[in-house]
Design an enzyme around this catalytic site. Structure first.
Site: not given
Length: 300
Positions: A118, A155, A157, A232
């Protein structure tokens, strides 16, 4: 033996008020150390500042290294950048770069941290300070270690920072399969994004992963893959919106390894995201991913 990169500075003390589970990297190390001679340990050097600045804004790099990040940026990151956090932020990209070099030699290697997908040019975000994936990829290409490289991000995200920082680099492709409605609210554009509805489980996930990743590998033909192996997507993850089982996560990693081995592609993995109240359970998911990947590559 499975080559695993680890540095003592990966285990930084938790800054006050941090929601990030700082203990997981030490527990990942301990779980892998319990495997004895299945693991070959390697310690990285901190990433030289010039390579950090090749991807991130030099002013932001200076703020981090001096542990003087402005409060608005710290809030976006999710924790204060203390001197210990700053040292960790510099050594983790060195670990991802070293894991990539080891993967070229052994077929597979893992960094016991990293996957900070990120972080953007002038700020960190979402528990990420520097983007180790983008930094390592940039260095590997510019040093002519490889001519074509792909980042595969599983991931939950989207890898928005990685996509943004590497946009316009034709030698690097980015792939992200993620929960569409999860963080970040504003997505970047990867070479290929695969957004998923909430609640997708093992079978649909694995079918979609193979259907979308295999053609991109064949079209782009990388010489090396960096793997953001976030755990995740697990149904019990605090910040996930997908519904993979523990066995589903292992099958995902085996599938990725199979796709790479069929094409003779070395793979270097990073830890990525995993969240919840039980830090040992999170670390077990991460360690299981590294062990499954190593076994799939015929190591350990």
């Amino acid at each position: 033996m499975i080559p695993v990169v680890h540095h003592p500075d990966y285990v930084a003390p938790a800054p006050a008020g941090s929601a990030y589970r700082w203990g997981k990297n030490g527990l990942i190390r301990d779980l892998l150390a319990a495997q004895g001679d299945r693991i070959a340990w390697h310690e990285p050097e901190p990433m030289p500042q010039a390579w950090l600045e090749a991807v991130h804004d030099p002013d932001y790099v200076a703020e981090v290294l001096a542990a003087a990040v402005p409060r608005p940026k710290e809030r976006r990151i999710g924790f204060p950048v203390t001197p210990e956090v700053a040292r960790r932020a510099q050594v983790v990209p060195g670990g991802t770069w070293l894991a990539a070099r080891l993967a070229l030699e052994h077929g597979f290697a893992a960094n016991s941290a990293g996957g900070s997908h990120h972080a953007l040019a002038d700020t960190g975000a979402g528990f990420c300070v520097f983007n180790d994936l983008a930094i390592a990829a940039h260095r590997l290409i510019d040093e002519r270690t490889v001519d074509r490289l792909m980042i595969v991000d599983v991931d939950v995200h989207q890898g928005d920072g990685t996509a943004a920082l590497l946009a316009g680099r034709p030698e690097i492709a980015t792939y992200s399969i993620h929960a569409e409605k999860n963080f970040p609210a504003r997505k970047a554009r990867s070479t290929l994004d695969v957004p998923l509805d909430d609640g997708v489980g093992d079978e649909a996930y694995l079918a979609t992963l193979e259907r979308t990743l295999a053609p991109l590998l064949d079209r782009f033909r990388p010489e090396l893959v960096l793997y953001q192996a976030g755990v995740d997507p697990y149904a019990g993850d605090r910040l996930g919106r997908l519904a993979l089982t523990r066995e589903g996560l292992i099958r995902r990693d085996r599938l990725v390894a199979t796709l790479m081995r069929r094409r003779g592609l070395p793979l270097a993995s990073t830890v990525g995201g995993g969240y919840g109240a039980d830090v040992l359970e999170i670390a077990q998911r991460h360690a299981a991913a590294i062990l499954a990947l190593g076994k799939a590559f015929g190591l350990g």
